[in-house]
Write an enzyme that holds these catalytic residues in place. Structure first.
Site, PDB file in Angstrom:
ATOM      1  CB  SER A   1      11.770  45.637  -9.211  1.00 50.99           C
ATOM      2  OG  SER A   1      10.786  46.271  -9.963  1.00 50.99           O
TER       3      SER A   1
ATOM      4  CG  ASP B   1      11.040  53.467  -9.044  1.00 51.00           C
ATOM      5  OD1 ASP B   1      11.522  52.600  -8.297  1.00 51.00           O
ATOM      6  OD2 ASP B   1      10.556  53.199 -10.166  1.00 51.00           O
TER       7      ASP B   1
ATOM      8  CG  HIS C   1      12.840  50.553 -11.008  1.00 48.12           C
ATOM      9  ND1 HIS C   1      12.038  50.530  -9.877  1.00 48.12           N
ATOM     10  CD2 HIS C   1      12.845  49.286 -11.502  1.00 48.12           C
ATOM     11  CE1 HIS C   1      11.578  49.312  -9.701  1.00 48.12           C
ATOM     12  NE2 HIS C   1      12.048  48.532 -10.677  1.00 48.12           N
TER      13      HIS C   1
HETATM   14  O1  XP7 Z   1      17.186  46.333 -13.269  1.00 50.57           O
HETATM   15  C1  XP7 Z   1      16.011  46.221 -13.637  1.00 50.57           C
HETATM   16  C2  XP7 Z   1      15.598  45.863 -15.000  1.00 50.57           C
HETATM   17  C3  XP7 Z   1      14.095  45.577 -14.905  1.00 50.57           C
HETATM   18  C4  XP7 Z   1      13.685  46.209 -13.584  1.00 50.57           C
HETATM   19  C5  XP7 Z   1      12.725  45.371 -12.778  1.00 50.57           C
HETATM   20  C6  XP7 Z   1      11.350  45.419 -13.404  1.00 50.57           C
HETATM   21  C7  XP7 Z   1      10.248  45.011 -12.426  1.00 50.57           C
HETATM   22  O2  XP7 Z   1      10.428  44.030 -11.709  1.00 50.57           O
HETATM   23  N1  XP7 Z   1       9.116  45.792 -12.320  1.00 50.57           N
HETATM   24  C8  XP7 Z   1       8.932  47.020 -13.107  1.00 50.57           C
HETATM   25  C9  XP7 Z   1       7.607  47.047 -13.823  1.00 50.57           C
HETATM   26  C10 XP7 Z   1       6.455  46.817 -12.862  1.00 50.57           C
HETATM   27  C11 XP7 Z   1       5.171  46.822 -13.660  1.00 50.57           C
HETATM   28  O3  XP7 Z   1       4.089  46.675 -12.753  1.00 50.57           O
HETATM   29  C12 XP7 Z   1       2.842  46.406 -13.303  1.00 50.57           C
HETATM   30  C13 XP7 Z   1       2.593  46.379 -14.665  1.00 50.57           C
HETATM   31  C14 XP7 Z   1       1.309  46.101 -15.139  1.00 50.57           C
HETATM   32  C15 XP7 Z   1       0.288  45.846 -14.229  1.00 50.57           C
HETATM   33  F1  XP7 Z   1      -0.940  45.554 -14.666  1.00 50.57           F
HETATM   34  C16 XP7 Z   1       0.526  45.867 -12.863  1.00 50.57           C
HETATM   35  C17 XP7 Z   1       1.807  46.147 -12.422  1.00 50.57           C
HETATM   36 CL1  XP7 Z   1       2.165  46.159 -10.707  1.00 50.57          CL
HETATM   37  C18 XP7 Z   1       6.655  45.507 -12.121  1.00 50.57           C
HETATM   38  C19 XP7 Z   1       8.006  45.455 -11.420  1.00 50.57           C
HETATM   39  N2  XP7 Z   1      14.927  46.409 -12.882  1.00 50.57           N
END
Ligand code: XP7
Length: 320
Positions: A139, A256, A286
């Protein structure tokens, strides 16, 4: 503790700048850093680090990079698989996450995550100078991993990405939201964009429960300023892809909702790596390493065989 000393992390006793009798630095959970393996980043913050050592002498290193709001101890299962292959696995909690210092999920420049990654990489390269190094990012950790490899392409033998952040998901970054976030960043940077919906993390109820009840996971809202840095990261990732040459193994679930699978399709089509594989999991959410058993066991098997093949298990071209 021994590892921490070997990696030059300071301990209370020999830290010259600490006057006699002052209290040692404490983790956000109140644990003295003298009791935790850690390193000190360029901003003087204690970064909690974790090492999973194989029983035998290691044949390679694996650098695991966790995602937003979570922490590196959530990768214990994956680390166990890798130590069984005689990998020495290492990771750390990003600043503002888990047992590391820093205001929770707050960063004023995404590159700080990459800078701290490179510092840990250099610590481990010094310790194990002759071992091949692989990286595995999930992620947001996938974006950090891509940008780390982009800065140090010759340091890595391969990159594994589990639903990486390459393109923002259409829900969290509609063009209006992007515009609003950038504007708001000047007036209300700490405004919350809302927190990650735990039910989006996995279809595995036990894993959702583990995530929801984990005290080291940050469950607060994502700040506008953090969202803007994530957008900053996705545009830097997109610029890095055309020059990317390191072997890549990519995984993404079709359902996802947190990181758009289109990002992985863009990546696999854009990078120049000769060896690049994308495994798509129909219906999966995800965190594929914490999904339904059939998904997670498949992901771990794919990782194992890909690494064995890379380490000259079978069919490697470097046997002369
Ligand atoms: O096991 C696990 C537990 C947690 C998860 C990992 C979570 C993680 O890292 N994410 C998911 C959410 C994602 C939101 O993205 C944005 C939000 C606002 C914005 F303005 C621009 C973007 Cl790009 C970023 C990446 N995995």
């Amino acid at each position: 503790e021994a590892l921490a000393d070997k990696h030059g992390a300071s301990t209370a006793g020999d830290t010259p700048m600490m006057p006699e009798g002052s209290t040692p630095a404490l983790s956000p959970q109140g644990v003295p850093y003298t009791e935790l393996s850690h390193y000190i980043n360029a901003d003087g913050q204690h970064i909690f680090s974790r090492y999973w050592k194989p029983s035998g002498s290691p044949r390679a290193l694996m650098f695991i990079v966790h995602g937003a709001g979570e922490h590196c101890c959530r990768y214990d299962d994956l680390a166990q698989i890798l130590t069984a292959l005689n990998f020495l696995v290492f990771s750390h909690d990003h600043v503002g996450h888990g047992q590391s210092e820093g205001e929770r999920m707050t960063i004023h420049d995404f590159h700080i995550f990459v800078r701290d990654n490179i510092q840990h990489l250099d610590l481990m390269k010094k310790q194990y100078p002759d071992l091949p190094i692989f990286m595995c990012g999930h992620s947001m950790g996938g974006a950090i991993a891509i940008l780390t490899v982009d800065e140090r392409p010759d340091d890595f033998s391969g990159l594994i990405l589990i639903s990486p952040l390459v393109l923002p998901s259409p829900q969290s970054a509609t063009s209006f939201k992007v515009f609003a976030a950038k504007l708001l960043n000047y007036v209300l940077p700490n405004l919350s964009l809302g927190s990650i919906d735990p039910s989006f993390v996995s279809r595995n109820k036990k894993e959702v429960e583990a995530y929801t009840t984990d005290p080291l996971v940050y469950h607060g809202g994502m700040k506008v300023s953090f969202g803007v840095q994530l957008l900053n990261a996705t545009s830097r990732v997109e610029k890095a892809l055309p020059l990317f040459k390191v072997p890549v193994l990519l995984f993404h679930g079709t359902l996802d909702k947190l990181c758009d699978i289109r990002g992985s399709h863009v990546m696999i089509d854009t990078i120049q790596s000769e060896e690049k594989t994308l495994k798509v999991y129909e219906g999966a959410f995800h965190a594929l390493h914490k999904e339904l058993p059939e998904v997670t066991s498949s992901v771990f098997q794919e990782i194992e065989s890909w690494l064995q093949q890379k380490l000259g298990g079978t069919g490697s071209s470097n046997i002369v």
